[in-house]
Design an enzyme around this catalytic site. Structure first.
Site, short mmCIF file in Angstrom:
data_model
loop_
_atom_site.label_atom_id
_atom_site.label_comp_id
_atom_site.label_asym_id
_atom_site.label_seq_id
_atom_site.Cartn_x
_atom_site.Cartn_y
_atom_site.Cartn_z
N GLU A 77 -8.45 -41.65 -25.34
CA GLU A 77 -9.84 -41.21 -25.34
C GLU A 77 -10.69 -42.18 -26.16
OE1 GLU A 77 -10.86 -38.40 -23.85
OE2 GLU A 77 -8.83 -37.90 -23.20
N VAL A 88 3.09 -29.29 -21.44
CA VAL A 88 3.95 -30.23 -22.19
C VAL A 88 4.51 -31.29 -21.23
CG1 VAL A 88 6.01 -30.50 -23.63
CG2 VAL A 88 4.64 -28.40 -23.78
N VAL A 126 -14.75 -23.27 -11.04
CA VAL A 126 -15.78 -23.14 -12.09
C VAL A 126 -15.91 -24.50 -12.78
CG1 VAL A 126 -16.48 -21.91 -14.17
CG2 VAL A 126 -15.09 -20.75 -12.46
N ALA A 170 6.78 -21.04 -1.20
CA ALA A 170 6.22 -19.86 -1.88
C ALA A 170 6.41 -18.60 -1.03
CB ALA A 170 4.74 -20.07 -2.16
N ILE A 214 6.79 -33.47 -16.09
CA ILE A 214 8.22 -33.19 -16.35
C ILE A 214 8.41 -31.67 -16.47
CG2 ILE A 214 10.19 -33.58 -17.89
CD1 ILE A 214 8.74 -36.03 -19.02
N GLU A 265 3.57 -24.77 -17.38
CA GLU A 265 4.47 -25.93 -17.27
C GLU A 265 3.78 -27.25 -17.60
OE1 GLU A 265 8.11 -26.10 -16.30
OE2 GLU A 265 7.39 -27.77 -17.48
N LYS A 301 2.25 -29.95 -28.36
CA LYS A 301 3.33 -29.80 -27.37
C LYS A 301 4.64 -29.38 -28.04
CE LYS A 301 1.12 -33.34 -24.56
NZ LYS A 301 1.03 -34.80 -24.41
N GLY A 360 -7.92 -46.10 -19.82
CA GLY A 360 -8.07 -44.64 -19.67
C GLY A 360 -6.89 -43.85 -20.23
N1 LIG Z 1 -5.60 -35.23 -17.59
C1 LIG Z 1 -4.29 -35.18 -17.84
O1 LIG Z 1 -3.55 -36.14 -17.59
C2 LIG Z 1 -3.67 -33.92 -18.39
C3 LIG Z 1 -2.27 -33.86 -18.55
C4 LIG Z 1 -1.68 -32.67 -19.03
C5 LIG Z 1 -2.50 -31.62 -19.38
N2 LIG Z 1 -3.85 -31.73 -19.24
C6 LIG Z 1 -4.67 -30.59 -19.64
O2 LIG Z 1 -5.36 -30.11 -18.50
C7 LIG Z 1 -6.61 -29.59 -18.87
C8 LIG Z 1 -7.71 -30.26 -18.04
O3 LIG Z 1 -7.72 -31.64 -18.31
P1 LIG Z 1 -8.57 -32.67 -17.42
O4 LIG Z 1 -8.09 -34.03 -17.79
O5 LIG Z 1 -8.57 -32.27 -16.00
O6 LIG Z 1 -10.04 -32.46 -18.05
P2 LIG Z 1 -11.43 -32.96 -17.48
O7 LIG Z 1 -11.23 -34.04 -16.47
O8 LIG Z 1 -12.31 -33.22 -18.63
O9 LIG Z 1 -11.99 -31.68 -16.67
C9 LIG Z 1 -12.44 -30.53 -17.31
C10 LIG Z 1 -13.15 -29.63 -16.29
O10 LIG Z 1 -13.51 -28.43 -16.93
C11 LIG Z 1 -14.89 -28.19 -16.73
N3 LIG Z 1 -15.39 -27.51 -17.93
C12 LIG Z 1 -15.32 -27.94 -19.21
N4 LIG Z 1 -15.86 -27.01 -20.04
C13 LIG Z 1 -16.24 -26.00 -19.26
C14 LIG Z 1 -16.88 -24.75 -19.50
N5 LIG Z 1 -17.18 -24.39 -20.75
N6 LIG Z 1 -17.14 -23.95 -18.46
C15 LIG Z 1 -16.83 -24.32 -17.20
N7 LIG Z 1 -16.22 -25.48 -16.89
C16 LIG Z 1 -15.95 -26.31 -17.91
C17 LIG Z 1 -15.52 -29.54 -16.50
O11 LIG Z 1 -16.71 -29.36 -15.75
P3 LIG Z 1 -17.55 -30.63 -15.23
O12 LIG Z 1 -16.71 -31.26 -14.17
O13 LIG Z 1 -18.79 -30.03 -14.66
O14 LIG Z 1 -17.80 -31.49 -16.41
C18 LIG Z 1 -14.40 -30.23 -15.70
O15 LIG Z 1 -14.50 -29.88 -14.35
C19 LIG Z 1 -6.70 -29.79 -20.39
O16 LIG Z 1 -6.26 -28.63 -21.05
C20 LIG Z 1 -5.74 -30.92 -20.64
O17 LIG Z 1 -5.20 -30.88 -21.96
C21 LIG Z 1 -4.44 -32.84 -18.76
#
Ligand SMILES: NC(=O)c1ccc[n+]([C@@H]2O[C@H](COP(=O)([O-])OP(=O)(O)OC[C@H]3O[C@@H](n4cnc5c(N)ncnc54)[C@H](OP(=O)(O)O)[C@@H]3O)[C@@H](O)[C@H]2O)c1
Length: 417
Positions: A181, A124, A41, A31, A128, A121, A196, A178
């Site tokens: 969902e 989707v 947050v 970087a 990748i 990035e 996507k 896992g």
């Molecule tokens: N997991 C994957 O493999 C994956 C892959 C590609 C993309 N994504 C995308 O990445 C994003 C995150 O996914 P994730 O799996 O990491 O989700 P996650 O494990 O459910 O984590 C969500 C986080 O956001 C916080 N949160 C939720 N609502 C909130 C609010 N209103 N204000 C403040 N904080 C809030 C939660 O707080 P708490 O911890 O206090 O509950 C948690 O820390 C999503 O958009 C998902 O589509 C995920």
């Protein structure tokens, strides 16, 4: 030093924080500056976490902190995330997100608002680097077609069903592992893949469409007879997201698809993702890798952060000026053409086959192949058709289903060759 605020410290957020620390030397070298996460947050401050950064529940402490350069949105969902990202952009923060749902609905509005870099990035196919491949690496091309396995849960279920296991059993296992969902509709119904696909299509064709505008079907009705038919006729069944340019119309669709065994994308098994992109200059290119999980997704999120710190400034969706000259529009669903496989359960009677063939013919549909599978109490008739329009096959299916000899709703799968 570049200061980062992460909104959402869950699976992906934690992995971003940990990997920024673990690989900090190489990240700094690439970087050109040190990158530090200064605030996170979350929703629940009492949750136990394996990270050591100051946390708050008020996102404005990040989006409006003058010290913070880049806001990383990782909470998921549409409305709240839109509010947060908008606020960050209006406060001149660069933004990184992994949120496909947000982009499926608001990418064009966000593009208008963004005067600062905006990268996505990880939205989707997780790890990748398909966004940068499509937006930057292939920018010399007209994109002819994109075909992607972009939902790992569905690909896992379909891969396991090839071993003779039934849908419900494998879905339950995917939930236990896992991959899926507790409410799996979003994955198995094709909606996640559609989000996507819409993102990819806006880079490929600068086309603005919402999930409601496109053809989305899931894998819920696939059964072992379909898997056997596929085997017998040299196909694999995959849930594909397809974006295709046909004259000056763009077809966008997500559905289970029969594809020839020999195609590269047919060989993608389990939770892995793969995307084939055909360009008029480059030919076919293929991208393969893990589509989800904390670390693969963090790899993509961090690459976006590095890109921003380096000062690269590709336009968000890849266009400096509108693509008016191409005059592209979304093809209406009912006009989309495809070959079909039909599974029809009937009472074994004289004249049934003739009646079905007649209904198909009267709707402009010609039969390409036919197979009959006797069951104990009824007969399964399996047809494949030549190309026909969506509206023709739907009408024919309705007419056939009205016949008294048909004993279950007809199942169909599109064939892509
Ligand atoms: N997991 C994957 O493999 C994956 C892959 C590609 C993309 N994504 C995308 O990445 C994003 C995150 O996914 P994730 O799996 O990491 O989700 P996650 O494990 O459910 O984590 C969500 C986080 O956001 C916080 N949160 C939720 N609502 C909130 C609010 N209103 N204000 C403040 N904080 C809030 C939660 O707080 P708490 O911890 O206090 O509950 C948690 O820390 C999503 O958009 C998902 O589509 C995920």
């Amino acid at each position: 030093m570049v200061k980062i605020g992460i909104i959402g410290v869950g699976t992906v957020g934690e992995a971003v924080i940990k990997n920024l620390e673990k690989n900090k030397e190489i990240i700094k070298a690439r970087a050109g500056k040190e990158i530090k996460v200064v605030k996170g947050v979350v929703k629940n401050l009492n949750k136990k976490r394996d990270i050591n950064i100051p946390l708050t529940t008020n996102y404005k402490e990040v989006t409006q902190d003058p010290e913070i350069d880049i806001v990383v949105e990782l909470i998921g969902g549409v409305d709240k995330a839109y509010e947060i990202v908008k606020d960050a952009l209006l406060n001149n923060k660069a933004v990184v997100t992994a949120n496909k749902a947000l982009l499926a609905y608001h990418r064009f509005e966000l593009q208008k608002i963004a005067k600062t870099p905006f990268e996505y990035e990880a939205s989707v196919a997780g790890g990748i680097p398909i966004i940068k491949a499509l937006r930057d690496g292939l920018s010399a091309n007209h994109i002819l077609e994109i075909k992607g396995i972009i939902n790992g849960t569905c690909n896992y279920i379909l891969t396991e069903m090839k071993k003779g296991r039934n849908y419900q059993e494998v879905l339950k296992e995917a939930q236990e592992k896992g991959y899926a969902e507790a409410n799996p509709t979003f994955d198995v119904g094709g909606f996640d893949a559609a989000h996507k696909l819409l993102i990819l299509a806006s880079i490929a064709y600068n086309i603005d469409a919402k999930p409601e505008d496109i053809l989305i079907e899931g894998i819920e009705n696939i059964n072992l007879t379909d898997i056997e038919f596929a085997k017998e006729f040299g196909y694999e069944i995959k849930l594909l997201g397809i974006a295709k340019k046909v004259k000056n119309q763009i077809e966008l669709r997500v559905h289970p698809t029969l594809i020839k065994k020999e195609e590269m994308i047919s060989k993608v098994e389990g939770v892995m993702n793969a995307i084939s992109v055909k360009g008029d200059v480059v030919g076919e290119t293929m991208y393969y890798g893990p589509g989800a999980g904390g670390n693969p997704t963090a790899s993509a999120v961090i690459s976006d952060i590095i890109e921003i710190v380096r000062g690269n400034n590709s336009p968000m969706l890849g266009y400096k000026i509108p693509l008016e000259i191409e005059n592209l529009s979304l093809k209406p669903i009912e006009e989309i053409e495809s070959k079909y496989y039909l599974r029809i359960a009937v009472n074994d009677k004289i004249g049934v086959l003739e009646k079905i063939a007649h209904i198909l013919a009267s709707n402009n549909i010609s039969i390409a192949s036919f197979l009959q599978k006797p069951k104990e109490k009824y007969v399964k008739l399996l047809f494949s058709t030549h190309k026909c329009k969506e509206k023709e096959i739907k009408k024919a299916i309705k007419e056939i289903e009205k016949q008294e000899f048909v004993i279950k709703p007809i199942n169909y799968i599109r064939i892509e060759e």
